[in-house]
Each structure stands twice: as structure tokens, then as C-alpha cells.
Design a protein around this motif. Structure first.
Motif, PDB file in Angstrom:
ATOM      1  N   ILE A  38      -3.909  -5.271  17.491  1.00 17.09           N
ATOM      2  CA  ILE A  38      -3.958  -4.064  18.325  1.00 17.09           C
ATOM      3  C   ILE A  38      -4.380  -2.855  17.490  1.00 17.09           C
ATOM      4  O   ILE A  38      -5.178  -2.020  17.938  1.00 17.09           O
ATOM      5  N   VAL A  39      -3.859  -2.745  16.262  1.00 13.24           N
ATOM      6  CA  VAL A  39      -4.237  -1.632  15.394  1.00 13.24           C
ATOM      7  C   VAL A  39      -5.730  -1.684  15.069  1.00 13.24           C
ATOM      8  O   VAL A  39      -6.417  -0.655  15.073  1.00 13.24           O
ATOM      9  N   ALA A  43       0.833  -1.206   0.000  1.00  9.92           N
ATOM     10  CA  ALA A  43       0.000   0.000   0.000  1.00  9.92           C
ATOM     11  C   ALA A  43       0.867   1.255   0.000  1.00  9.92           C
ATOM     12  O   ALA A  43       1.859   1.342   0.729  1.00  9.92           O
ATOM     13  N   GLY A  44       0.474   2.216  -0.824  1.00 12.96           N
ATOM     14  CA  GLY A  44       1.195   3.478  -0.878  1.00 12.96           C
ATOM     15  C   GLY A  44       2.377   3.495  -1.823  1.00 12.96           C
ATOM     16  O   GLY A  44       3.003   4.538  -2.000  1.00 12.96           O
ATOM     17  N   THR A  45       2.729   2.362  -2.454  1.00 13.74           N
ATOM     18  CA  THR A  45       3.855   2.325  -3.384  1.00 13.74           C
ATOM     19  C   THR A  45       3.358   2.551  -4.806  1.00 13.74           C
ATOM     20  O   THR A  45       2.177   2.334  -5.107  1.00 13.74           O
ATOM     21  N   GLU A  62     -14.649  13.891   4.793  1.00  8.40           N
ATOM     22  CA  GLU A  62     -13.487  14.682   5.207  1.00  8.40           C
ATOM     23  C   GLU A  62     -13.663  15.337   6.577  1.00  8.40           C
ATOM     24  O   GLU A  62     -12.743  15.289   7.398  1.00  8.40           O
ATOM     25  N   PRO A  63     -14.814  15.943   6.897  1.00  8.97           N
ATOM     26  CA  PRO A  63     -14.949  16.557   8.230  1.00  8.97           C
ATOM     27  C   PRO A  63     -14.793  15.533   9.368  1.00  8.97           C
ATOM     28  O   PRO A  63     -14.219  15.842  10.403  1.00  8.97           O
ATOM     29  N   VAL A  64     -15.310  14.319   9.156  1.00 14.06           N
ATOM     30  CA  VAL A  64     -15.213  13.285  10.189  1.00 14.06           C
ATOM     31  C   VAL A  64     -13.762  12.865  10.364  1.00 14.06           C
ATOM     32  O   VAL A  64     -13.260  12.750  11.486  1.00 14.06           O
ATOM     33  N   TRP A  65     -13.072  12.637   9.252  1.00 11.44           N
ATOM     34  CA  TRP A  65     -11.670  12.210   9.357  1.00 11.44           C
ATOM     35  C   TRP A  65     -10.817  13.301  10.004  1.00 11.44           C
ATOM     36  O   TRP A  65      -9.952  13.020  10.833  1.00 11.44           O
ATOM     37  N   ARG A  66     -11.068  14.553   9.614  1.00 16.90           N
ATOM     38  CA  ARG A  66     -10.275  15.646  10.176  1.00 16.90           C
ATOM     39  C   ARG A  66     -10.510  15.769  11.676  1.00 16.90           C
ATOM     40  O   ARG A  66      -9.585  16.012  12.453  1.00 16.90           O
ATOM     41  N   ARG A  67     -11.773  15.576  12.089  1.00 20.00           N
ATOM     42  CA  ARG A  67     -12.092  15.718  13.518  1.00 20.00           C
ATOM     43  C   ARG A  67     -11.507  14.585  14.357  1.00 20.00           C
ATOM     44  O   ARG A  67     -10.950  14.817  15.434  1.00 20.00           O
ATOM     45  N   ASP A  68     -11.610  13.357  13.856  1.00 25.96           N
ATOM     46  CA  ASP A  68     -11.270  12.185  14.680  1.00 25.96           C
ATOM     47  C   ASP A  68      -9.855  11.659  14.484  1.00 25.96           C
ATOM     48  O   ASP A  68      -9.317  11.007  15.390  1.00 25.96           O
ATOM     49  N   TRP A  69      -9.261  11.912  13.284  1.00 24.48           N
ATOM     50  CA  TRP A  69      -8.016  11.190  12.984  1.00 24.48           C
ATOM     51  C   TRP A  69      -6.864  12.072  12.518  1.00 24.48           C
ATOM     52  O   TRP A  69      -5.706  11.629  12.550  1.00 24.48           O
ATOM     53  N   SER A  70      -7.131  13.304  12.058  1.00 22.84           N
ATOM     54  CA  SER A  70      -6.061  14.060  11.397  1.00 22.84           C
ATOM     55  C   SER A  70      -4.891  14.372  12.326  1.00 22.84           C
ATOM     56  O   SER A  70      -3.728  14.300  11.904  1.00 22.84           O
ATOM     57  N   ASP A  71      -5.149  14.728  13.600  1.00 23.42           N
ATOM     58  CA  ASP A  71      -4.051  15.040  14.516  1.00 23.42           C
ATOM     59  C   ASP A  71      -3.185  13.825  14.779  1.00 23.42           C
ATOM     60  O   ASP A  71      -1.944  13.912  14.804  1.00 23.42           O
ATOM     61  N   HIS A  72      -3.830  12.666  14.997  1.00 24.37           N
ATOM     62  CA  HIS A  72      -3.055  11.437  15.223  1.00 24.37           C
ATOM     63  C   HIS A  72      -2.225  11.094  13.985  1.00 24.37           C
ATOM     64  O   HIS A  72      -1.067  10.686  14.087  1.00 24.37           O
ATOM     65  N   HIS A  73      -2.821  11.266  12.807  1.00 19.28           N
ATOM     66  CA  HIS A  73      -2.106  10.968  11.555  1.00 19.28           C
ATOM     67  C   HIS A  73      -0.923  11.917  11.383  1.00 19.28           C
ATOM     68  O   HIS A  73       0.157  11.517  10.927  1.00 19.28           O
ATOM     69  N   ALA A  74      -1.096  13.199  11.771  1.00 22.27           N
ATOM     70  CA  ALA A  74      -0.012  14.170  11.636  1.00 22.27           C
ATOM     71  C   ALA A  74       1.161  13.803  12.538  1.00 22.27           C
ATOM     72  O   ALA A  74       2.325  13.939  12.148  1.00 22.27           O
ATOM     73  N   HIS A 128      -0.247   4.101  10.913  1.00 21.31           N
ATOM     74  CA  HIS A 128      -0.196   5.234   9.981  1.00 21.31           C
ATOM     75  C   HIS A 128      -0.789   4.846   8.635  1.00 21.31           C
ATOM     76  O   HIS A 128      -1.600   5.582   8.048  1.00 21.31           O
ATOM     77  N   GLN A 129      -0.413   3.689   8.112  1.00 25.77           N
ATOM     78  CA  GLN A 129      -0.941   3.208   6.829  1.00 25.77           C
ATOM     79  C   GLN A 129      -2.447   2.995   6.901  1.00 25.77           C
ATOM     80  O   GLN A 129      -3.188   3.359   5.982  1.00 25.77           O
ATOM     81  N   SER A 130      -2.917   2.439   7.993  1.00 25.19           N
ATOM     82  CA  SER A 130      -4.347   2.163   8.145  1.00 25.19           C
ATOM     83  C   SER A 130      -5.149   3.456   8.235  1.00 25.19           C
ATOM     84  O   SER A 130      -6.251   3.561   7.696  1.00 25.19           O
ATOM     85  N   MET A 131      -4.603   4.461   8.953  1.00 26.36           N
ATOM     86  CA  MET A 131      -5.286   5.755   9.024  1.00 26.36           C
ATOM     87  C   MET A 131      -5.376   6.410   7.651  1.00 26.36           C
ATOM     88  O   MET A 131      -6.392   7.021   7.299  1.00 26.36           O
ATOM     89  N   HIS A 132      -4.308   6.269   6.859  1.00 31.12           N
ATOM     90  CA  HIS A 132      -4.318   6.841   5.512  1.00 31.12           C
ATOM     91  C   HIS A 132      -5.404   6.191   4.665  1.00 31.12           C
ATOM     92  O   HIS A 132      -6.115   6.873   3.911  1.00 31.12           O
TER      93      HIS A 132
END
Length: 582
Positions: free
Chosen positions: A571-572, A321-323, A531-543, A519-523
Motif C-alpha cells: 500500500i505504501v 533505516a534512520g538509526t 528540494e523544490p519538488v519534495w517540498r511541493r509534493d511531500w513536505s506537508d504530508h511528512h510534517a 514516514h520512513q519512505s518519505m524521508h
């Protein structure tokens, strides 16, 4: 030899080259590289017949693959000749033949065309065509035709990073949803073929319907009392109706979804619309090291380079993933049923982007495009792009500005064009590139980004674990009692996802595989959430994980992903599901 190295077949013994100009001297036929023909009737131009014949002869001289390989080229010049003919007809004394063309006439034509970049380009094209006539190759008229016309400077600019990310996100959402749908139905079809469903059950009927769709591109239809065809009742009942969403879209991409795939191909590889439209299925080479990786050899067709230089190759590898190669793997998976059906109907088609059209039996009027095979549509047209942009709420085609963004801003290197074209057309006129090139702004931006990144990850990085620390799901904790987020009953009341934002947390190499997987799973999660849901719940952790990835480096991060264990995956999964939240 063909471009794939196969010996070309000889034409039949009675073959003769088709005549480009008809016996009347006024109708010109242009055969494109696929052998399809488009006619141009010069008798419709509002000029004297000798002028019509002269223009037809000049035009026919260009209607060969060395000059115009596609109808798009001849149509463009035809429209420009129509402008020239209208200009001639508007003269006080229109010329009766080409011999009456003068330098003053061409200069007047220039004055009418000099106002816009499009008209200046038309003037250059008409003059280039007229200059091929021997009667116009000397004297003042030749000088007028040789006028130097500066190229029009394009005002098109690249997207900002935020704009382009939004476009990619919309495309990723649509294509990923289609891929998941096709994969889910493919598994159902495999189980049906293996005989896993009870006879007469709903699951078996769905499997039977999928078998028919995979074979024929659709379900059989029965004529109703009113003459309207409809899907047999047993399939309607099992599938939930007869709309395209619950019938053939189970196994095939729609044209909108194919457009979303094309946008992702643009963003990943910098291909323009014409390259994607004609892209062939890449050759897959298995990894000689036995790691399960696949390298794709992609044939890229770029006709604007000129005859003899149309084809180039690119190699991309699917490391996961991501390649770069993962998108090709997903594209092949999403189109496999459509390509298999096309191969049965017309062997050797071998195009990558294949979708199912609702307009069965209605080929495009554009004869440069590959004709449909049954209900299957190839590549991508400008209309498809317009439909997709409207469907996702965007304005304008993303391809020209998007290609500029990929090559000039993101890659900063040529993609299917020369370095000179890259610098002159894509880099130097682009405002985003100009702004990034200002040293003060660049230094300030780099410093600001660095400070922001330092503020993102608060946890301390260590080379080895501390025996006094307590292990958590994402890091080691040195003192839960002094947590910035204390629980009412004592201890830490924060989610384990916030460990990376805590000064009491320590991260060592043993945590890297799990955090890289997180990190890969969050992406991936971002492509399926609003987008609003992801930004609210996950964007800071992803950053914070982005910052960790930057500090570890691409090599260490890639190595961490190879060391992921089943425990890490479990665990993830719990972290993403919220099962470990306090």
C-alpha cells in the motif's frame, strides 16, 4: 602492545634511532609517527649563524612523537620561527647570538604580534620554544618570555538548522546516489560470477569488465597510434565509453563522494576532519538475540588529547533505516570493493574511508597523510573538502562549523573532547546557543512549535477502531460525504495522504505500522528528489507524520516499524507512486 592488543614487534638488532639534527647543526629532520621525514634548513633564516644553530637545537628537541607526532605541528612552528627571524633581521642591530636576546627585544616582538589572534598565538609558540634555552631562563628576558597572552576568542559560529539541513541533504544526495550505483553494479557482478549471462552478450561483457575493475581498480588500457592509452573496444561499447563515470566509478567512490560520506559521518557522530581521515574499519558484532542487528565498535583517534589518550571507542547499532549504525553499514557497503582491492595490494591497511583517485601515481605532498595504494586514496584532505563544497554550491568547509553545530546545538554534549572544552569553546561563545538559552525566547519558541504541531495533525487519535468507520489506505473515515475536499460526483475527492489533515479521519494503533513505514519512505525519498519538488509534493504530508510520531513517542514508533506487514509495504508503494490518487 599495539592499540588492538597485538604484541608489538621488536626493531632489528642493528636499529639505531635516527638523528634529528644533522652534523652541520643547521638541518633538522622531523620523523612523524609513520616514519616519514621532513627536513627544515635553518641556514635559510635571515639571522646570524649562532642564532640559527640555537633555534635548530631547540626545534630538534621538539621533533619527537611526545611533542610533535605529525609534520603539521613542526611546519606550523617553522612558519612562526620564520616570522621571528624576519623580526630579528629588521632590528637596527640584529643579535649575533641568543645571549644577546633581551627583555626589551622580546617586548618589541610582542608589540609587532599583538594585533591579531593568529600573531598572538605565534608569539606564545615562539616564546615557549625559546624558554627551553637555559641561557634565557633567568632575568628580564625570562620574564618577557613568560608574558601572559590571552587566548584569541574565536568568532566561528554554528550553522542555523536550515543551513545544516541543506548541507546534510546535499551530502546525502551525493552519497546515496553513489551507494545505489555501487550496489546495482555489485548485483550485476554477482550474477556474472554465477554464470547467469549468455556467452558473448553485452551483460556478460559488462560483468567481465566489473571483474577486472574489482580486481585491478581499473580496466586494461591499450596504446593507440598517438601513444594515448584507451580502453579496449569491446568494453567501451558495452559500458558506454571509457569515462570514469562508466568504468571504475561503477564499484568505487570518487573523492568527492568520499567527502560527502565524511560530511554525513560528521553530522551523525560529531567527528572532525582528522578523526574521519584516520578512521579504521569498525568491528562488527552480531546481535546475540538473533534479530539481525549489528553493533559496530568504532575506534576513534583523537591526537590532540596527547600521548596515551589518543584512542576512544564508540558503539553504535544498526536497528534499521534512520538509526545511528545504519550509516556505518552503508559506508562499509560503498567502500567494500575498494577495501578488498587495497587488502590484496597491501594487507592490513584497514581504513574505513577509501576512494578511487583519478591522479594515479601522484601521492600527496603532505607526508602526514597515508600514501596511496595503487589508485586508491585514503581518508579526506582539506583539498577534498574544498572540491566538494564547490561541487555542491556551498561556501567554506562544513567541518569546523558543522562540528560546532552537532556538539553545541544538536547533541548539546561533548564529542571526543572534555566537558570543559565543550562549554568554553563550543557552547558559551555560540550565538545560536545564546539565543536558545534566553528563557523568554525559549518559552515562546516552544509554545509556537507546539501550536504548529497541533495544527499539523488534524485526524483524531483513538485507542481502537470504530465499527462504523470506513477503512482507507492511511486511516479510518467516519463520514466521506462531508469531506473538506468533496468530489464532483459526491464523496471525498482527496488523496489518501490527506486523511491525516481531515477531522473526519480516525487513527488507531492498527494504522501505526503502515504510517511509520510511510514516514520512513518519505524521508528516504527526500534524498533523491530535488528540494523544490519534495517540498511541493511531500513536505506537508511528512510534517503530519512527524507530528504523529511525536505524539506516539519514540518507543511506540519503533515498535510500530517492527509490525510492518507485506500488505503495508504494498500500500505504501502505491501511495508513493500515486496509484491511489483520485
Amino acid at each position: 602492545m599495539s592499540r588492538r592488543g597485538r604484541k608489538a614487534s621488536l626493531p632489528p638488532a642493528d636499529f639505531s634511532r635516527p638523528e634529528r639534527i644533522q652534523p652541520d647543526g643547521l638541518v633538522v629532520r622531523h620523523y612523524n609517527t609513520s616514519g616519514r621525514v621532513k627536513e627544515y634548513d635553518f641556514s635559510t633564516l635571515p639571522v646570524a649563524e649562532p642564532v640559527q644553530r640555537s633555534l635548530a637545537e631547540l626545534f630538534a628537541g621538539r621533533c619527537d612523537p611526545n611533542h610533535w607526532s605529525v609534520h603539521k605541528s613542526s611546519k606550523s612552528v617553522w612558519h612562526q620561527l620564520e616570522k621571528f627571524a624576519a623580526f630579528l633581521a629588521a632590528q637596527e642591530t640584529p643579535p649575533a647570538s641568543v645571549e644577546e636576546f633581551t627583555g626589551a627585544l622580546i617586548d618589541r616582538f610582542w608589540l609587532t604580534m599583538a594585533s591579531t589572534g593568529t600573531n598572538r598565538a605565534s608569539f606564545r609558540t615562539v616564546c615557549s620554544l625559546l624558554a627551553q634555552d637555559e641561557r634565557l631562563q633567568s632575568g628580564p628576558v625570562a620574564d618577557a618570555l613568560a608574558r601572559s597572552v590571552p587566548a584569541h576568542k574565536s568568532t566561528r559560529q554554528s550553522y542555523t538548522t536550515a543551513e545544516f539541513e541543506q548541507i546534510k541533504l546535499e551530502a546525502r544526495r551525493m552519497f546515496r546516489a553513489a551507494l545505489l550505483r555501487i550496489e546495482d553494479n555489485a548485483r550485476h557482478l554477482e550474477r556474472f560470477r554465477a554464470g547467469e549471462f549468455a556467452p558473448g552478450s553485452k551483460e556478460e561483457v559488462v560483468g567481465e569488465a566489473l571483474e577486472l575493475i574489482a580486481r585491478d581498480g581499473d580496466l586494461p588500457r591499450i596504446q593507440g597510434p598517438s601513444g594515448q592509452p584507451y580502453v579496449p573496444k569491446k568494453y567501451r561499447k558495452a559500458l558506454g565509453g571509457q569515462a570514469t563515470e562508466v568504468t571504475w566509478q561503477r564499484l568505487f567512490l570518487s573523492r568527492w563522494e568520499a567527502a560527502a560520506l565524511a560530511v554525513l559521518l560528521l553530522a551523525e557522530y560529531g567527528w572532525n576532519l582528522s578523526v574521519i581521515d584516520r578512521a579504521e574499519v569498525p568491528r562488527a558484532t552480531p546481535d546475540p538475540g538473533g534479530q539481525g542487528q549489528v553493533t559496530y565498535r568504532i575506534l576513534v583517534e583523537k591526537r590532540r588529547r596527547g600521548g596515551g589518550s589518543w584512542y576512544d571507542t564508540e558503539n553504535v547499532t544498526d536497528h534499521g533505516a534512520g538509526t545511528p549504525g545504519r550509516l556505518i553499514t552503508e559506508a562499509l557497503a560503498a567502500t567494500r570493493f575498494a577495501r578488498a582491492a587495497v587488502e590484496r595490494l597491501k594487507p592490513g591497511t584497514n581504513l574505513l574511508v577509501v576512494s578511487r583517485t583519478k591522479r594515479v601515481g601522484k601521492d600527496s605532498a603532505d607526508k602526514d597523510r597515508r600514501p596511496n595504494v595503487g589508485p586508491f586514496y585514503f581518508g579526506l584532505s582539506n583539498d577534498d573538502v574544498k572540491w566538494w563544497t564547490r561541487a555542491v554550491g556551498l561556501k567554506g568547509s562544513p567541518f569546523q562549523r558543522g562540528r560546532r553545530t552537532v556538539t553545541a546545538v544538536e547533541r548539546r554534549e561533548p564529542a571526543q573532547h572534555s566537558q570543559e572544552t565543550h562549554d568554553r569553546v563550543y557552547v558559551l561563545p555560540d550565538k545560536n546557543v545564546q539565543e536558545a538559552a534566553v528563557p523568554v525566547i525559549a518559552d515562546g519558541a516552544e509554545e509556537a512549535v507546539e501550536l504548529a504541531r497541533k495544527a499539523v495533525l488534524v485526524a483524531e487519535l483513538r485507542d481502537a477502531p470504530d465499527p462504523d468507520d470506513e477503512e482507507t489506505a492511511t486511516a479510518d473515515c467516519s463520514d466521506a460525504e462531508t469531506s473538506p475536499w468533496p468530489a464532483p460526483t459526491g464523496g471525498c475527492g482527496a488523496s489518501f495522504l490527506l486523511c491525516l489533515a481531515c477531522r473526519n479521519a480516525h487513527v488507531h494503533p492498527g494504522h501505526h505500522p503502515r504510517l511509520a513505514l510511510l514516514h520512513q519512505s518519505m524521508h528516504e525519498l527526500r534524498s533523491v528528489l530535488p528540494e523544490p519538488v519534495w517540498r511541493r509534493d511531500w513536505s506537508d504530508h511528512h510534517a503530519r507524520l512527524d507530528d504523529l510520531k511525536r505524539r506516539i513517542g519514540p518507543g511506540g514508533w519503533a515498535h510500530a516499524l517492527t509490525r510492518v506487514t507485506d500488505t503495508d509495504r504494498t500500500i505504501v508503494d502505491h501511495l508513493l507512486a500515486g496509484d491511489l490518487n483520485p
